[in-house]
Design a protein around this motif. Structure first.
Motif, PDB file in Angstrom:
ATOM      1  N   TYR A  51       0.829  -1.207   0.000  1.00  0.00           N
ATOM      2  CA  TYR A  51       0.000   0.000   0.000  1.00  0.00           C
ATOM      3  C   TYR A  51       0.864   1.257   0.000  1.00  0.00           C
ATOM      4  N   GLU A  52       1.895   1.288   0.827  1.00  0.00           N
ATOM      5  CA  GLU A  52       2.752   2.473   0.912  1.00  0.00           C
ATOM      6  C   GLU A  52       3.513   2.699  -0.393  1.00  0.00           C
ATOM      7  N   GLU A  53       3.956   1.605  -1.013  1.00  0.00           N
ATOM      8  CA  GLU A  53       4.717   1.738  -2.251  1.00  0.00           C
ATOM      9  C   GLU A  53       3.821   2.231  -3.387  1.00  0.00           C
ATOM     10  N   VAL A  54       2.605   1.728  -3.476  1.00  0.00           N
ATOM     11  CA  VAL A  54       1.676   2.180  -4.521  1.00  0.00           C
ATOM     12  C   VAL A  54       1.332   3.652  -4.320  1.00  0.00           C
ATOM     13  N   LYS A  55       1.127   4.054  -3.089  1.00  0.00           N
ATOM     14  CA  LYS A  55       0.799   5.451  -2.784  1.00  0.00           C
ATOM     15  C   LYS A  55       1.927   6.375  -3.237  1.00  0.00           C
ATOM     16  N   GLU A  56       3.164   5.961  -3.006  1.00  0.00           N
ATOM     17  CA  GLU A  56       4.299   6.776  -3.433  1.00  0.00           C
ATOM     18  C   GLU A  56       4.426   6.793  -4.959  1.00  0.00           C
ATOM     19  N   ALA A  57       4.156   5.646  -5.579  1.00  0.00           N
ATOM     20  CA  ALA A  57       4.286   5.560  -7.041  1.00  0.00           C
ATOM     21  C   ALA A  57       3.289   6.462  -7.750  1.00  0.00           C
ATOM     22  N   VAL A  58       2.051   6.506  -7.267  1.00  0.00           N
ATOM     23  CA  VAL A  58       1.016   7.326  -7.916  1.00  0.00           C
ATOM     24  C   VAL A  58       1.418   8.798  -7.912  1.00  0.00           C
ATOM     25  N   ALA A  59       2.113   9.212  -6.868  1.00  0.00           N
ATOM     26  CA  ALA A  59       2.497  10.627  -6.755  1.00  0.00           C
ATOM     27  C   ALA A  59       3.737  10.969  -7.567  1.00  0.00           C
ATOM     28  N   SER A  60       4.517   9.972  -7.971  1.00  0.00           N
ATOM     29  CA  SER A  60       5.808  10.268  -8.594  1.00  0.00           C
ATOM     30  C   SER A  60       6.000   9.688  -9.989  1.00  0.00           C
ATOM     31  N   VAL A 105       0.806   0.966 -13.382  1.00  0.00           N
ATOM     32  CA  VAL A 105       1.498   1.332 -12.144  1.00  0.00           C
ATOM     33  C   VAL A 105       1.207   0.306 -11.054  1.00  0.00           C
ATOM     34  N   LEU A 106      -0.063  -0.048 -10.904  1.00  0.00           N
ATOM     35  CA  LEU A 106      -0.430  -1.045  -9.897  1.00  0.00           C
ATOM     36  C   LEU A 106       0.262  -2.380 -10.151  1.00  0.00           C
ATOM     37  N   LYS A 107       0.287  -2.792 -11.415  1.00  0.00           N
ATOM     38  CA  LYS A 107       0.901  -4.077 -11.758  1.00  0.00           C
ATOM     39  C   LYS A 107       2.402  -4.069 -11.482  1.00  0.00           C
ATOM     40  N   VAL A 159       4.303  -2.035  -9.637  1.00  0.00           N
ATOM     41  CA  VAL A 159       4.664  -1.902  -8.223  1.00  0.00           C
ATOM     42  C   VAL A 159       4.324  -3.182  -7.476  1.00  0.00           C
ATOM     43  N   HIS A 160       3.192  -3.775  -7.793  1.00  0.00           N
ATOM     44  CA  HIS A 160       2.795  -5.031  -7.146  1.00  0.00           C
ATOM     45  C   HIS A 160       3.834  -6.113  -7.425  1.00  0.00           C
ATOM     46  N   ASP A 161       4.258  -6.236  -8.693  1.00  0.00           N
ATOM     47  CA  ASP A 161       5.269  -7.238  -9.050  1.00  0.00           C
ATOM     48  C   ASP A 161       6.595  -6.955  -8.357  1.00  0.00           C
ATOM     49  N   ALA A 162       6.980  -5.679  -8.323  1.00  0.00           N
ATOM     50  CA  ALA A 162       8.261  -5.318  -7.704  1.00  0.00           C
ATOM     51  C   ALA A 162       8.245  -5.598  -6.208  1.00  0.00           C
ATOM     52  N   VAL A 163       7.133  -5.289  -5.540  1.00  0.00           N
ATOM     53  CA  VAL A 163       7.016  -5.556  -4.103  1.00  0.00           C
ATOM     54  C   VAL A 163       7.064  -7.061  -3.839  1.00  0.00           C
ATOM     55  N   ASN A 164       6.346  -7.840  -4.652  1.00  0.00           N
ATOM     56  CA  ASN A 164       6.373  -9.294  -4.487  1.00  0.00           C
ATOM     57  C   ASN A 164       7.772  -9.847  -4.666  1.00  0.00           C
ATOM     58  N   TYR A 165       8.494  -9.317  -5.667  1.00  0.00           N
ATOM     59  CA  TYR A 165       9.848  -9.804  -5.928  1.00  0.00           C
ATOM     60  C   TYR A 165      10.779  -9.488  -4.759  1.00  0.00           C
ATOM     61  N   VAL A 166      10.657  -8.281  -4.203  1.00  0.00           N
ATOM     62  CA  VAL A 166      11.482  -7.922  -3.036  1.00  0.00           C
ATOM     63  C   VAL A 166      11.196  -8.863  -1.867  1.00  0.00           C
ATOM     64  N   ASN A 167       9.924  -9.076  -1.596  1.00  0.00           N
ATOM     65  CA  ASN A 167       9.560  -9.918  -0.457  1.00  0.00           C
ATOM     66  C   ASN A 167       9.976 -11.372  -0.662  1.00  0.00           C
ATOM     67  N   LEU A 178      12.318  -1.718  -7.642  1.00  0.00           N
ATOM     68  CA  LEU A 178      11.159  -1.148  -6.950  1.00  0.00           C
ATOM     69  C   LEU A 178      11.216   0.373  -6.981  1.00  0.00           C
ATOM     70  N   GLU A 179      12.410   0.928  -6.759  1.00  0.00           N
ATOM     71  CA  GLU A 179      12.558   2.385  -6.821  1.00  0.00           C
ATOM     72  C   GLU A 179      12.270   2.894  -8.240  1.00  0.00           C
ATOM     73  N   ARG A 180      12.698   2.136  -9.232  1.00  0.00           N
ATOM     74  CA  ARG A 180      12.402   2.528 -10.618  1.00  0.00           C
ATOM     75  C   ARG A 180      10.912   2.452 -10.917  1.00  0.00           C
ATOM     76  N   ALA A 181      10.261   1.421 -10.386  1.00  0.00           N
ATOM     77  CA  ALA A 181       8.823   1.282 -10.623  1.00  0.00           C
ATOM     78  C   ALA A 181       8.050   2.457 -10.030  1.00  0.00           C
ATOM     79  N   LYS A 182       8.594   3.048  -8.982  1.00  0.00           N
ATOM     80  CA  LYS A 182       7.958   4.207  -8.350  1.00  0.00           C
ATOM     81  C   LYS A 182       8.460   5.530  -8.924  1.00  0.00           C
ATOM     82  N   ASN A 183       9.507   5.471  -9.789  1.00  0.00           N
ATOM     83  CA  ASN A 183      10.157   6.693 -10.279  1.00  0.00           C
ATOM     84  C   ASN A 183      10.690   7.542  -9.135  1.00  0.00           C
TER      85      ASN A 183
END
Length: 502
Positions: free
Chosen positions: A301-310, A409-411, A413-421, A486-491
């Motif tokens: 949730y936090e990562e998607v929120k940041e991605a939408v803004a950036s 964006v949702l896809k 970031v979701h994939d990037a978060v899953n990969y990190v975890n 993940l940082e790239r996915a959020k720009n």
């Protein structure tokens, strides 16, 4: 049949050869440190260092910046619509044609000049200021003033009241150009961020190769220890020659793996220097950062929120929608007829003397005033209607594209978060697996001291430990890379290190 003395001589020779190889390897590892001041230079680099050097020196980043700089020049070109023009003319004429009336002279001369300034204002108003001076001479006897000088000054206004209503289309073109420039800057920042991510990934590639070199060195020492144990047991007649040869082959294999690891580390370092456009390929580098760190999971949730803004692609699409909205307003205005209001005021004065002719402009009101209204109505107006329909359809297409980017964006970031975890979980698992293999090998070496193990089992266990360590280092490397992605996915990667205006 070989005697025990002959066998001992052979294995003493083998031991001396392997000891020599070990000494050479140790020299290869330590010689650069001993010759730092004379031949080679060691430098320490952290992730922060390579990021800073890349932002300062990378050729690819500089090229990406120039794409935005070049696009910015289009604004001045668009604003040139409101440039001021200086008009000037000088003329001379002489007319000796045969005339039809005796009142007209048979020889007329005229020379003069004119100068004027013309400017189009953002309101759609075209303003013209003119000044003209003429001297005329005629052979006619019926001319009251001969020769005479004429001074004339005037002002003219043209105002669009229909199509391009008060400069609507002119101002719209500049607004669209500014949005295009902003989109170009977003694209350049995206390119810079990708290049920066490649540099950081290259740094972790180098750290991985350095870690694998350390692992290869440790496994070589472990194989060397096992060989010494088997050599001692062979000399005491407690093991077979084949067992000793197997350990010798293992130690030699580990030695070659160290050499290959050295080569891979050097290649990774050169690639890092190339991407940074900094450093000499002869320099030796020591990474400040460790591949292993405290792995942590991230919150979707936090990562998607940041991605939408950036996310810059989302902002680009929004700007395209704004541009299309402006274009629709202009195309609607294009359906209007052309209605132009014109007004002019001019004043002249005649005198035999040129100076008095110009001075008389302010004293005598010899004026001419004109007001006119011009209409031009396209009866079908098919071109404007087609442009408006096209713009409306393109806007609908852009709205769908914006919705697609939201899903993208949702896809991503979701994939990037899953990969990190997942990588964090894999790291945790393989840390325990490595400990198990280390303990397993230690227990088997203890069994060897009691004569309850064999070379094949030890070699297999050592291979298991080597593969587990390599897998752990690889998962750590993938975890580091997953954080970059993940940082790239959020720009947000570039903004973390670079806050200067483009």
């Amino acid at each position: 049949m070989r005697t025990p003395i002959f066998r001992r001589q052979i294995f003493n020779f083998i031991w001396l050869a392997l000891t020599g190889m070990g000494a050479i390897l140790l020299w290869l590892r330590e010689a650069p440190a001993q010759q730092t001041e004379t031949k080679e230079k060691f430098i320490e680099l952290s992730l922060e260092d390579v990021t800073r050097l890349a932002l300062e020196n990378s050729l690819d980043i500089q090229i990406a910046k120039f794409d935005a700089y070049i696009k910015r020049t289009s604004l001045e070109k668009a604003e040139s619509l409101f440039d001021t023009f200086l008009n000037a003319r000088v003329n001379f004429s002489r007319n000796k044609k045969m005339q039809t009336s005796s009142f007209l002279g048979s020889d007329e001369k005229e020379h003069g000049f004119s100068v004027g300034i013309e400017k189009k204002l953002p309101t759609g108003t075209t303003l013209t200021l003119d000044a003209m001076g003429t001297k005329s001479r005629s052979s006619s006897l019926f001319v009251t003033l001969n020769p005479y000088n004429e001074a004339e000054a005037g002002i003219t206004l043209q105002q669009a009241l229909g199509r391009n209503f008060f400069g609507l289309a002119d101002r719209a073109s500049i607004k669209i150009t500014k949005l295009d420039i902003e989109n170009s800057e977003f694209s350049s920042l995206d390119d810079m961020e990708k290049i920066l991510a490649d540099v950081q990934q290259a740094y972790w590639d180098f750290v991985l190769r350095d870690t694998q070199l350390v692992i290869a060195g440790q496994m070589f020492k472990s194989a060397e220890t096992l060989y010494k144990i088997y050599q001692d047991k062979f000399e005491r007649g407690l093991t077979e020659e084949s067992e000793l040869l197997a350990m010798e082959a293992l130690m030699t294999k580990r030695y070659t793996e160290v050499i290959i690891a050295e080569l891979e580390k050097e290649t990774a370092k050169n690639n890092l220097f190339f991407l940074m456009n900094s450093g000499s390929f002869e320099e030796k580098v020591v990474p400040k950062d460790q591949l292993m760190t405290e792995a942590q999971s991230v919150n979707l949730y936090e990562e998607v929120k940041e991605a939408v803004a950036s996310r810059r692609d989302y902002k680009r699409k929004q700007n395209e929608l704004k541009s299309k909205g402006i274009e629709i307003v202009v195309n609607k205005n294009a359906l209007w007829p052309e209605i132009d209001l014109g007004a002019s005021l001019s004043r002249n004065h005649l005198d035999a003397n040129r100076s008095r002719a110009w001075e008389g402009l302010g004293k005598n009101a010899n004026d001419e005033f004109l007001v006119e209204l011009r209409f031009k109505v396209p009866l079908e107006n098919r071109s404007a209607r087609a442009d408006l329909a096209k713009s409306n359809l393109e806007k609908e297409k852009l709205l769908l594209g914006l919705k697609k980017i939201e899903r993208l964006v949702l896809k991503e970031v979701h994939d990037a978060v899953n990969y990190v975890n997942i990588m964090q979980n894999q790291v945790s698992l393989y840390e325990s697996i490595v400990k198990m293999h280390e303990k397993k090998l230690d227990k088997e070496i203890e069994r060897l001291n009691y004569g309850r193990s064999d070379a094949d089992t030890l070699i297999r266990y050592e291979e298991d430990l080597l593969e587990a360590r390599r897998a752990l280092s690889s998962y750590w490397h993938q975890y580091r890379g997953s954080l970059i992605e993940l940082e790239r996915a959020k720009n947000s990667l570039l903004d973390r290190y670079w806050q200067e205006p483009l």
